[in-house]
Design a protein around this motif. Sequence first.
Motif, PDB file in Angstrom:
ATOM      1  N   VAL A 440       0.847  -1.193   0.000  1.00  0.00           N
ATOM      2  CA  VAL A 440       0.000   0.000   0.000  1.00  0.00           C
ATOM      3  C   VAL A 440       0.885   1.247   0.000  1.00  0.00           C
ATOM      4  O   VAL A 440       1.749   1.390   0.880  1.00  0.00           O
ATOM      5  CB  VAL A 440      -0.920   0.021   1.238  1.00  0.00           C
ATOM      6  CG1 VAL A 440      -1.838   1.247   1.202  1.00  0.00           C
ATOM      7  CG2 VAL A 440      -1.728  -1.263   1.316  1.00  0.00           C
ATOM      8  N   PRO A 441       0.721   2.162  -0.950  1.00  0.00           N
ATOM      9  CA  PRO A 441       1.539   3.382  -0.950  1.00  0.00           C
ATOM     10  C   PRO A 441       1.127   4.309   0.188  1.00  0.00           C
ATOM     11  O   PRO A 441      -0.041   4.329   0.594  1.00  0.00           O
ATOM     12  CB  PRO A 441       1.250   4.010  -2.311  1.00  0.00           C
ATOM     13  CG  PRO A 441      -0.106   3.505  -2.686  1.00  0.00           C
ATOM     14  CD  PRO A 441      -0.213   2.124  -2.101  1.00  0.00           C
ATOM     15  N   PHE A 442       2.087   5.069   0.700  1.00  0.00           N
ATOM     16  CA  PHE A 442       1.766   5.971   1.811  1.00  0.00           C
ATOM     17  C   PHE A 442       1.194   7.288   1.323  1.00  0.00           C
ATOM     18  O   PHE A 442       0.569   8.028   2.090  1.00  0.00           O
ATOM     19  CB  PHE A 442       2.985   6.185   2.708  1.00  0.00           C
ATOM     20  CG  PHE A 442       3.976   7.217   2.242  1.00  0.00           C
ATOM     21  CD1 PHE A 442       4.030   8.478   2.824  1.00  0.00           C
ATOM     22  CD2 PHE A 442       4.865   6.935   1.213  1.00  0.00           C
ATOM     23  CE1 PHE A 442       4.946   9.422   2.397  1.00  0.00           C
ATOM     24  CE2 PHE A 442       5.790   7.865   0.794  1.00  0.00           C
ATOM     25  CZ  PHE A 442       5.834   9.121   1.386  1.00  0.00           C
ATOM     26  N   VAL A 443       1.391   7.622   0.054  1.00  0.00           N
ATOM     27  CA  VAL A 443       0.770   8.775  -0.598  1.00  0.00           C
ATOM     28  C   VAL A 443       0.366   8.326  -2.000  1.00  0.00           C
ATOM     29  O   VAL A 443       0.851   7.304  -2.494  1.00  0.00           O
ATOM     30  CB  VAL A 443       1.722   9.990  -0.681  1.00  0.00           C
ATOM     31  CG1 VAL A 443       1.988  10.577   0.689  1.00  0.00           C
ATOM     32  CG2 VAL A 443       3.017   9.616  -1.383  1.00  0.00           C
ATOM     33  N   PHE A 465      -7.692   7.856  -1.201  1.00  0.00           N
ATOM     34  CA  PHE A 465      -6.923   7.261  -2.289  1.00  0.00           C
ATOM     35  C   PHE A 465      -6.619   5.772  -2.060  1.00  0.00           C
ATOM     36  O   PHE A 465      -6.269   5.056  -3.006  1.00  0.00           O
ATOM     37  CB  PHE A 465      -5.623   8.054  -2.524  1.00  0.00           C
ATOM     38  CG  PHE A 465      -4.483   7.736  -1.593  1.00  0.00           C
ATOM     39  CD1 PHE A 465      -3.460   6.877  -1.980  1.00  0.00           C
ATOM     40  CD2 PHE A 465      -4.425   8.297  -0.322  1.00  0.00           C
ATOM     41  CE1 PHE A 465      -2.403   6.587  -1.128  1.00  0.00           C
ATOM     42  CE2 PHE A 465      -3.368   8.017   0.531  1.00  0.00           C
ATOM     43  CZ  PHE A 465      -2.354   7.155   0.132  1.00  0.00           C
ATOM     44  N   VAL A 466      -6.776   5.281  -0.823  1.00  0.00           N
ATOM     45  CA  VAL A 466      -6.570   3.852  -0.568  1.00  0.00           C
ATOM     46  C   VAL A 466      -7.819   3.176  -0.035  1.00  0.00           C
ATOM     47  O   VAL A 466      -7.818   1.956   0.178  1.00  0.00           O
ATOM     48  CB  VAL A 466      -5.419   3.611   0.437  1.00  0.00           C
ATOM     49  CG1 VAL A 466      -4.089   4.067  -0.141  1.00  0.00           C
ATOM     50  CG2 VAL A 466      -5.689   4.271   1.780  1.00  0.00           C
ATOM     51  N   ALA A 467      -8.889   3.911   0.156  1.00  0.00           N
ATOM     52  CA  ALA A 467     -10.062   3.375   0.843  1.00  0.00           C
ATOM     53  C   ALA A 467     -10.679   2.182   0.109  1.00  0.00           C
ATOM     54  O   ALA A 467     -11.296   1.312   0.736  1.00  0.00           O
ATOM     55  CB  ALA A 467     -11.109   4.468   1.029  1.00  0.00           C
ATOM     56  N   PRO A 470      -8.368  -3.571  -1.707  1.00  0.00           N
ATOM     57  CA  PRO A 470      -8.792  -4.764  -0.951  1.00  0.00           C
ATOM     58  C   PRO A 470      -7.902  -5.099   0.233  1.00  0.00           C
ATOM     59  O   PRO A 470      -8.311  -5.880   1.106  1.00  0.00           O
ATOM     60  CB  PRO A 470      -8.736  -5.872  -2.010  1.00  0.00           C
ATOM     61  CG  PRO A 470      -7.758  -5.392  -3.035  1.00  0.00           C
ATOM     62  CD  PRO A 470      -7.932  -3.901  -3.072  1.00  0.00           C
ATOM     63  N   ASP A 471      -6.692  -4.511   0.269  1.00  0.00           N
ATOM     64  CA  ASP A 471      -5.783  -4.773   1.390  1.00  0.00           C
ATOM     65  C   ASP A 471      -5.778  -3.640   2.408  1.00  0.00           C
ATOM     66  O   ASP A 471      -4.858  -3.534   3.223  1.00  0.00           O
ATOM     67  CB  ASP A 471      -4.368  -5.040   0.890  1.00  0.00           C
ATOM     68  CG  ASP A 471      -3.852  -3.978  -0.077  1.00  0.00           C
ATOM     69  OD1 ASP A 471      -4.609  -3.027  -0.368  1.00  0.00           O
ATOM     70  OD2 ASP A 471      -2.708  -4.108  -0.530  1.00  0.00           O
ATOM     71  N   VAL A 472      -6.799  -2.800   2.370  1.00  0.00           N
ATOM     72  CA  VAL A 472      -7.013  -1.764   3.383  1.00  0.00           C
ATOM     73  C   VAL A 472      -8.438  -1.929   3.886  1.00  0.00           C
ATOM     74  O   VAL A 472      -9.392  -1.884   3.099  1.00  0.00           O
ATOM     75  CB  VAL A 472      -6.819  -0.348   2.803  1.00  0.00           C
ATOM     76  CG1 VAL A 472      -7.131   0.707   3.869  1.00  0.00           C
ATOM     77  CG2 VAL A 472      -5.408  -0.172   2.270  1.00  0.00           C
ATOM     78  N   GLN A 579      -4.121  -1.681   7.763  1.00  0.00           N
ATOM     79  CA  GLN A 579      -3.444  -2.247   6.609  1.00  0.00           C
ATOM     80  C   GLN A 579      -2.105  -2.803   7.076  1.00  0.00           C
ATOM     81  O   GLN A 579      -1.782  -2.708   8.260  1.00  0.00           O
ATOM     82  CB  GLN A 579      -3.251  -1.179   5.515  1.00  0.00           C
ATOM     83  CG  GLN A 579      -2.448   0.025   5.968  1.00  0.00           C
ATOM     84  CD  GLN A 579      -2.661   1.253   5.098  1.00  0.00           C
ATOM     85  OE1 GLN A 579      -3.797   1.704   4.911  1.00  0.00           O
ATOM     86  NE2 GLN A 579      -1.562   1.799   4.562  1.00  0.00           N
ATOM     87  N   SER A 580      -1.320  -3.379   6.154  1.00  0.00           N
ATOM     88  CA  SER A 580      -0.073  -4.018   6.583  1.00  0.00           C
ATOM     89  C   SER A 580       1.158  -3.513   5.850  1.00  0.00           C
ATOM     90  O   SER A 580       2.215  -4.155   5.909  1.00  0.00           O
ATOM     91  CB  SER A 580      -0.186  -5.549   6.427  1.00  0.00           C
ATOM     92  OG  SER A 580      -1.039  -6.070   7.426  1.00  0.00           O
TER      93      SER A 580
END
Length: 628
Positions: A440-443, A465-467, A470-472, A579-580
Amino acid sequence: MPARNALTLLALLMATAGTAQTPALTPPMTNDMVESYAVARPQADYVRREVMIPMRDGTKLFTVIVMPKGTKDGPMLLTRTPYDADKATSRNRSQSITEILPISDAEFVRDGYIRVYQDVRGIHRSQGDYVMNRPLRGPLNATAVDHATDAYDTIDWLVKNVPESNGRVGITGSSYPGFTALMALIDPHPALKAAVPQSPMVDGWIGDDWYHNGAFRQSAFDYIMRQTTKKGGGAVPYGSGDDYDVYLAAGSAGDFARAYGADAFPAARKMMEHPAYDAYWQEQAVDKLLGKRKLTVPTMLVVGQWDQEDSYGAPAVYEALGGAKNPLVHLVIGPWRHSGVNYDGSSLGKLDFDGDTGLQFRARTMKPFLDQYLKTGGKQADTPPVLTYATGGGDGWERARAWPVGKGKPIYLQADNGLAFTPAATAGAATFVSDPAKPVPFVPRPVHLRDGEVWRPWLVADQRFVADRPDVISFTSAPLDKAVHIAGQPMVDLFAATSGTDSDWVVKLIDVYPDDATAKPKTAGMQLPVGIEIYRGRYVHGFPTPAALTPGKNENYRFGLPHVNHVFAPGHRIMVQVQSSLFPLYDRNPQTFVPNIFDAKAADYKPATQRIAYGPGQASAVWLPVVP
């Protein structure tokens, strides 16, 4: 022109030069290079001196002393820095003191302060060896000198050799200079009367620059190359593409270091050789060092609520020094990014505040505090023990007697991705797959870690932007019918399992703004992070003792988010995201236990199913410091 005529003309010019009617001319072949030029001209409103101050071991440190012309009985304010004292005092080639110094110095020099900047030993124009985080004399440092002794010797020289001063010294600085300001409090010189460490580096493993709860910050390699190279240094030379791709293609953080030669840098090797919280880190933890001593210098600790580099240090030192029980220690938390206190504090990302909060603090709180202790006959300042800025639905400065103000109240993860102040009635779990090949990118991508416009405000970046990844996984409350005000440190209490043998856990506390917000359209629907933190699972049973996780076994991960004063306004919702990975800021966890993740191989990086538990006996929650 014929050569003979040219020679005749030159002879005529030379013959007439120097007569009473004509000034002497400079010969055409005079060397045009001059030895030096004093930028401060006679019309300058300041005096600027460069001196080499001797330390007790004979090493001399380059120091710049700047003061308004005509200064008498002036208090001195010292900053010890690795970021070039000459450059810090030559911001503009100007004849105005407020132009050559950083803008954060303006209020002080206008009122007769003497500003002193010094290169720490071994860097820029100071002599000696540069150890990036020079430990205190003791188990890690067998020499007779450190930042504490250098501060002492510097202050001793200043009070004896700056006749315009009143013999009183304060120390301040942000980030690394915040660290050196804290080190000056260890066996302090009697003339050190006050300290204002800002965003100080305190514990590089627990939660400041290099690691956060065991997860390594890969941007450290850029910093090391810039700071510790005499020739050919600067940022890691991997180009200007998407940093996400560059770090992912490299493999582990160790592979990245080896590919670009960062492993040739002693500072990088030290970090990679000590991935766990061993004696190397514990002996350098400034909060622990100060906690063993009695504080004798009035100290104001300052940090930004969204400090993307050193969020841990200031509150940790506040607690180590006794907090509200110690009348000499004060804590300030402003609505700032890292070192934002020293710049315009009117906004951060999409957030606007009630005026320039940085200037408000410096003029209304910091300067009166220093005036009291540094000025001759200084007036008693009305300095609160704790000063914080309420963001969100608060938007204003608040004074308090102690920190935290709020008391822990859990908000529980629920079935169907819910979030509520009552625990789930039945046990259950939410799952997702974490794939190290797709972290998962941080930005938002493309990621450019070196771009200040990306780096400085990333902790307030809209998390939509990450909502949908599937891995968040997001747990969200119903819209609030009344405000929820938190003031303190939110604490993660996560029950989670992995199918792997190691795992990272990233938890975000988020303020979800309503979609209908015509008054402030730029924040409509925004998912504003109130706090983000990461925890490396292998340390769940002790930071000094990493161990493999048992696949499928629930573990209880407890860790703190950054300290905040925030109001979730009515109509907003509270969200907790899990997330991981947070890449490429933090190195990827292979999700297979290896003794040192810097040495992880490609085959070690495996997808894992992550299980977030809730309900009786496994009630995952975030404990919010709710103000009654």
